[in-house]
Write a protein that holds these residues in place. Structure first.
Motif, PDB file in Angstrom:
ATOM      1  N   MET A 278      -8.844 -27.453  49.575  1.00 39.58           N
ATOM      2  CA  MET A 278     -10.151 -28.103  49.700  1.00 39.58           C
ATOM      3  C   MET A 278     -10.008 -29.580  50.069  1.00 39.58           C
ATOM      4  O   MET A 278     -10.752 -30.101  50.909  1.00 39.58           O
ATOM      5  CB  MET A 278     -10.923 -27.967  48.390  1.00 39.58           C
ATOM      6  CG  MET A 278     -11.351 -26.550  48.048  1.00 39.58           C
ATOM      7  SD  MET A 278     -12.218 -26.528  46.451  1.00 39.58           S
ATOM      8  CE  MET A 278     -12.583 -24.773  46.289  1.00 39.58           C
ATOM      9  N   LEU A 279      -9.058 -30.270  49.450  1.00 39.54           N
ATOM     10  CA  LEU A 279      -8.846 -31.688  49.752  1.00 39.54           C
ATOM     11  C   LEU A 279      -8.345 -31.868  51.183  1.00 39.54           C
ATOM     12  O   LEU A 279      -8.744 -32.808  51.881  1.00 39.54           O
ATOM     13  CB  LEU A 279      -7.847 -32.289  48.759  1.00 39.54           C
ATOM     14  CG  LEU A 279      -8.334 -32.412  47.307  1.00 39.54           C
ATOM     15  CD1 LEU A 279      -7.193 -32.858  46.398  1.00 39.54           C
ATOM     16  CD2 LEU A 279      -9.507 -33.385  47.204  1.00 39.54           C
ATOM     17  N   HIS A 280      -7.473 -30.971  51.616  1.00 45.00           N
ATOM     18  CA  HIS A 280      -6.961 -31.006  52.993  1.00 45.00           C
ATOM     19  C   HIS A 280      -8.113 -30.931  53.992  1.00 45.00           C
ATOM     20  O   HIS A 280      -8.218 -31.743  54.922  1.00 45.00           O
ATOM     21  CB  HIS A 280      -5.987 -29.840  53.188  1.00 45.00           C
ATOM     22  CG  HIS A 280      -5.582 -29.601  54.614  1.00 45.00           C
ATOM     23  ND1 HIS A 280      -6.353 -28.851  55.488  1.00 45.00           N
ATOM     24  CD2 HIS A 280      -4.491 -30.004  55.325  1.00 45.00           C
ATOM     25  CE1 HIS A 280      -5.757 -28.806  56.670  1.00 45.00           C
ATOM     26  NE2 HIS A 280      -4.629 -29.492  56.598  1.00 45.00           N
ATOM     27  N   ASP A 281      -9.011 -29.970  53.803  1.00 47.17           N
ATOM     28  CA  ASP A 281     -10.129 -29.809  54.735  1.00 47.17           C
ATOM     29  C   ASP A 281     -11.109 -30.972  54.640  1.00 47.17           C
ATOM     30  O   ASP A 281     -11.670 -31.416  55.651  1.00 47.17           O
ATOM     31  CB  ASP A 281     -10.856 -28.495  54.462  1.00 47.17           C
ATOM     32  CG  ASP A 281     -10.016 -27.276  54.834  1.00 47.17           C
ATOM     33  OD1 ASP A 281      -8.864 -27.463  55.277  1.00 47.17           O
ATOM     34  OD2 ASP A 281     -10.502 -26.143  54.672  1.00 47.17           O
ATOM     35  N   ALA A 282     -11.323 -31.474  53.417  1.00 42.42           N
ATOM     36  CA  ALA A 282     -12.252 -32.593  53.230  1.00 42.42           C
ATOM     37  C   ALA A 282     -11.754 -33.845  53.947  1.00 42.42           C
ATOM     38  O   ALA A 282     -12.550 -34.643  54.456  1.00 42.42           O
ATOM     39  CB  ALA A 282     -12.434 -32.874  51.739  1.00 42.42           C
ATOM     40  N   PHE A 283     -10.441 -34.029  53.997  1.00 47.84           N
ATOM     41  CA  PHE A 283      -9.857 -35.188  54.675  1.00 47.84           C
ATOM     42  C   PHE A 283     -10.283 -35.220  56.139  1.00 47.84           C
ATOM     43  O   PHE A 283     -10.637 -36.271  56.683  1.00 47.84           O
ATOM     44  CB  PHE A 283      -8.335 -35.128  54.563  1.00 47.84           C
ATOM     45  CG  PHE A 283      -7.615 -36.283  55.206  1.00 47.84           C
ATOM     46  CD1 PHE A 283      -7.316 -37.419  54.477  1.00 47.84           C
ATOM     47  CD2 PHE A 283      -7.226 -36.231  56.541  1.00 47.84           C
ATOM     48  CE1 PHE A 283      -6.642 -38.488  55.062  1.00 47.84           C
ATOM     49  CE2 PHE A 283      -6.563 -37.283  57.138  1.00 47.84           C
ATOM     50  CZ  PHE A 283      -6.268 -38.416  56.397  1.00 47.84           C
ATOM     51  N   TYR A 284     -10.250 -34.056  56.787  1.00 47.85           N
ATOM     52  CA  TYR A 284     -10.561 -33.994  58.214  1.00 47.85           C
ATOM     53  C   TYR A 284     -12.057 -33.887  58.495  1.00 47.85           C
ATOM     54  O   TYR A 284     -12.469 -33.980  59.652  1.00 47.85           O
ATOM     55  CB  TYR A 284      -9.828 -32.811  58.855  1.00 47.85           C
ATOM     56  CG  TYR A 284      -8.335 -33.027  58.933  1.00 47.85           C
ATOM     57  CD1 TYR A 284      -7.791 -33.905  59.863  1.00 47.85           C
ATOM     58  CD2 TYR A 284      -7.468 -32.381  58.055  1.00 47.85           C
ATOM     59  CE1 TYR A 284      -6.427 -34.125  59.930  1.00 47.85           C
ATOM     60  CE2 TYR A 284      -6.097 -32.594  58.113  1.00 47.85           C
ATOM     61  CZ  TYR A 284      -5.583 -33.467  59.052  1.00 47.85           C
ATOM     62  OH  TYR A 284      -4.229 -33.692  59.113  1.00 47.85           O
ATOM     63  N   SER A 285     -12.861 -33.704  57.455  1.00 42.75           N
ATOM     64  CA  SER A 285     -14.306 -33.587  57.669  1.00 42.75           C
ATOM     65  C   SER A 285     -14.940 -34.921  58.024  1.00 42.75           C
ATOM     66  O   SER A 285     -15.996 -34.970  58.650  1.00 42.75           O
ATOM     67  CB  SER A 285     -14.978 -33.022  56.411  1.00 42.75           C
ATOM     68  OG  SER A 285     -14.991 -34.003  55.369  1.00 42.75           O
ATOM     69  N   GLY A 286     -14.312 -36.021  57.597  1.00 43.28           N
ATOM     70  CA  GLY A 286     -14.885 -37.341  57.836  1.00 43.28           C
ATOM     71  C   GLY A 286     -16.032 -37.682  56.904  1.00 43.28           C
ATOM     72  O   GLY A 286     -16.685 -38.715  57.069  1.00 43.28           O
ATOM     73  N   GLU A 287     -16.288 -36.828  55.898  1.00 39.61           N
ATOM     74  CA  GLU A 287     -17.414 -37.039  54.987  1.00 39.61           C
ATOM     75  C   GLU A 287     -16.994 -37.654  53.658  1.00 39.61           C
ATOM     76  O   GLU A 287     -17.837 -37.940  52.814  1.00 39.61           O
ATOM     77  CB  GLU A 287     -18.125 -35.705  54.740  1.00 39.61           C
ATOM     78  CG  GLU A 287     -18.691 -35.081  56.009  1.00 39.61           C
ATOM     79  CD  GLU A 287     -19.262 -33.692  55.765  1.00 39.61           C
ATOM     80  OE1 GLU A 287     -19.455 -33.338  54.579  1.00 39.61           O
ATOM     81  OE2 GLU A 287     -19.506 -32.968  56.742  1.00 39.61           O
ATOM     82  N   PHE A 288     -15.693 -37.821  53.464  1.00 37.96           N
ATOM     83  CA  PHE A 288     -15.179 -38.377  52.216  1.00 37.96           C
ATOM     84  C   PHE A 288     -14.183 -39.486  52.541  1.00 37.96           C
ATOM     85  O   PHE A 288     -13.716 -39.608  53.675  1.00 37.96           O
ATOM     86  CB  PHE A 288     -14.478 -37.290  51.386  1.00 37.96           C
ATOM     87  CG  PHE A 288     -15.351 -36.123  51.020  1.00 37.96           C
ATOM     88  CD1 PHE A 288     -16.081 -36.120  49.842  1.00 37.96           C
ATOM     89  CD2 PHE A 288     -15.450 -35.021  51.866  1.00 37.96           C
ATOM     90  CE1 PHE A 288     -16.884 -35.041  49.501  1.00 37.96           C
ATOM     91  CE2 PHE A 288     -16.247 -33.939  51.541  1.00 37.96           C
ATOM     92  CZ  PHE A 288     -16.968 -33.949  50.354  1.00 37.96           C
ATOM     93  N   SER A 289     -13.852 -40.277  51.530  1.00 37.42           N
ATOM     94  CA  SER A 289     -12.866 -41.343  51.710  1.00 37.42           C
ATOM     95  C   SER A 289     -11.492 -40.732  51.964  1.00 37.42           C
ATOM     96  O   SER A 289     -10.933 -40.058  51.093  1.00 37.42           O
ATOM     97  CB  SER A 289     -12.820 -42.228  50.461  1.00 37.42           C
ATOM     98  OG  SER A 289     -11.682 -43.066  50.488  1.00 37.42           O
TER      99      SER A 289
END
Length: 461
Positions: A278-289
């Protein structure tokens, strides 16, 4: 000291089963070619790891020995296909490659082209071989799910899930190979999750007994991606999404872990693996720090995890996320220049190094490279230009650079564009800006015709 060393050596000898297997084949269509096989670092980063190479002789034959300690999934791109297989300790294999179908010019230049996944036929199609068994099962699985597509995916009728399961069990009832059993279980769990309208993520709880070795199966990676792709982005938009964004911003792994366990009905190492995904995908989403996520991946929660595979995965994911981030060292480029000598990017003495990856067989790349002459006049003497050209049999790269008086240093990439792949170049042209210490300033940078000189001017302000 000697006694301790002896005990460690004895332990490794007794419990690490390393066996050499022979991999052979005959493929006249591929005579003279070299195939590179890769494994995957982990099911989260999916980073390709070089595994072995085979050089096919003039008659199309090849042979190689490889040491393996466990069932190992590997793949190689052969023309338009991605040939996959699973190697088993103690079992030699004879590979049958598909008929050669080279990429067309358009396919070879298309950055979004994906090879067609196929399972390679091994040992003349012996039905008991693990690779062939998985290939047969998948073919029948997808045939049945296509047949009952409306009932399964639109009407979500669970009795048709049982129909598919029962028919497959009858057809493959005598197959007891452990690797196959895990693959079958994962495929059916993915289908079960597809039929659920709510709570599908909790199907992951039924995989709690999988061993870390079984996480390497491609069917497990498929399962993870099917259920948990961009999960944090999706869930952060729900009614309770504000708290999730707050947890990420505050790097609160304890709360994120607790939420993951409740959301997926998992615990322990499996829950940590899903959170890492989940953190891996969130990194590339551009929606989180991105910096907060990177620090969480590097934290003791993962780096000192009790499960060795989680520690290894976290290191692999961290390396992937941090690659070419601003301020990090960029890989040195050492390639043959137009003078025939090897030129290394670490030799640059100017404050900045502008890297341009270009393929002169593509018309837009030729125009981008031509504009470097004008761009050099606008950016001044503090920027060195390094043009990494793809090898070409249609365009004389050296003659083009000379006749157009292109400034900078021209080097030619390897035939398989190894340097471009190392810099994760998806499309040509692509550009990067490094500082005098070979650290990343802009990744990517704008290409010449897209206004790099304006980007450079803003950078100096």
């Amino acid at each position: 000291m000697r006694k301790s060393f002896f005990l460690v050596f004895l332990f490794m000898t007794l419990f690490v089963r390393t066996e050499a297997i022979r991999i052979v084949g005959s493929a006249p269509d591929y005579a003279g070619q070299r195939l590179e096989f890769f494994t995957v670092a982990d099911p989260v980063s999916k980073t390709p790891v070089p595994f072995f190479e085979v050089t096919i002789d003039g008659r199309g034959n090849f042979t190689i020995e490889k040491q393996i300690t466990q069932n190992t999934y590997c793949f190689a791109d052969v023309g338009v296909y991605r040939g996959r297989m699973v190697l088993v300790p103690g079992k030699d294999v004879r590979i049958t490659l598909p008929p050669l179908r080279e990429k067309s010019f358009e396919e070879s230049k298309n950055p979004y082209f994906n090879p067609v996944d196929i399972w390679l036929k091994v040992n003349e199609g012996n039905k008991k071989e693990l690779t062939n068994l998985i290939a047969r099962y998948d073919a029948r699985f997808y045939q049945l799910t296509d047949t009952y597509f409306n009932q399964l995916y639109y009407r979500q009728m669970k009795n048709y899930l049982d129909t598919v399961r029962i028919r497959l069990e009858r057809e493959f009832e005598k197959e007891e190979e452990p690797g196959y059993q895990t693959h079958r279980h994962l495929r059916m769990k993915s289908l079960e999750a597809d039929l659920l309208r709510t709570g599908r993520e909790k199907v992951a709880g039924s995989l709690q007994q999988l061993t870390p070795q079984e996480w390497t199966q491609p069917a497990f990676s498929d399962f993870l991606n099917r259920l948990f792709v961009n999960t944090l982005s999706t869930e952060s938009k729900s009614a309770a999404g504000t708290r999730m964004k707050m947890w990420v911003a505050r790097e609160n792994l304890a709360e994120l872990s607790k939420w993951t366990q409740d959301f997926t009905a998992t615990e322990g190492s499996l829950s940590d693996l899903i959170l890492l995904k989940m953190l891996h995908d969130a990194f590339y989403s551009g929606e989180f720090s991105s910096s907060a996520i990177l620090r969480m991946v590097q934290s003791p929660w993962f780096s000192q995890n009790k499960e060795p595979r989680i520690r290894e995965m976290a290191a692999s994911v961290q390396k992937k996320l941090a690659f070419l981030q601003t301020g990090t060292p960029a890989p040195e480029i050492c390639l043959p220049s137009s003078t025939g000598t090897i030129w290394c990017s670490g030799r640059n003495t100017k404050p900045f190094l502008y890297l341009l990856f270009a393929d002169l067989e593509i018309p837009v790349c030729r125009e981008q490279v031509r504009y470097l002459k004008t761009m050099a006049e606008k950016t001044g003497s503090k920027v060195e230009f390094l043009i990494v050209l793809s090898p070409s049999q249609k365009v004389n790269n050296t003659e083009f650079m000379s006749s157009n008086q292109i400034p900078g240093i021209m080097v030619t990439d390897t035939p398989n564009r190894k340097t471009g792949k190392e810099y994760k170049v998806r499309s040509y042209p692509s550009a990067f800006l490094l500082d005098g210490q070979h650290r990343v300033v802009l990744a990517p940078a704008r290409t010449p015709l897209d206004g790099f000189e304006f980007q450079y001017t803003d950078l100096k302000k």
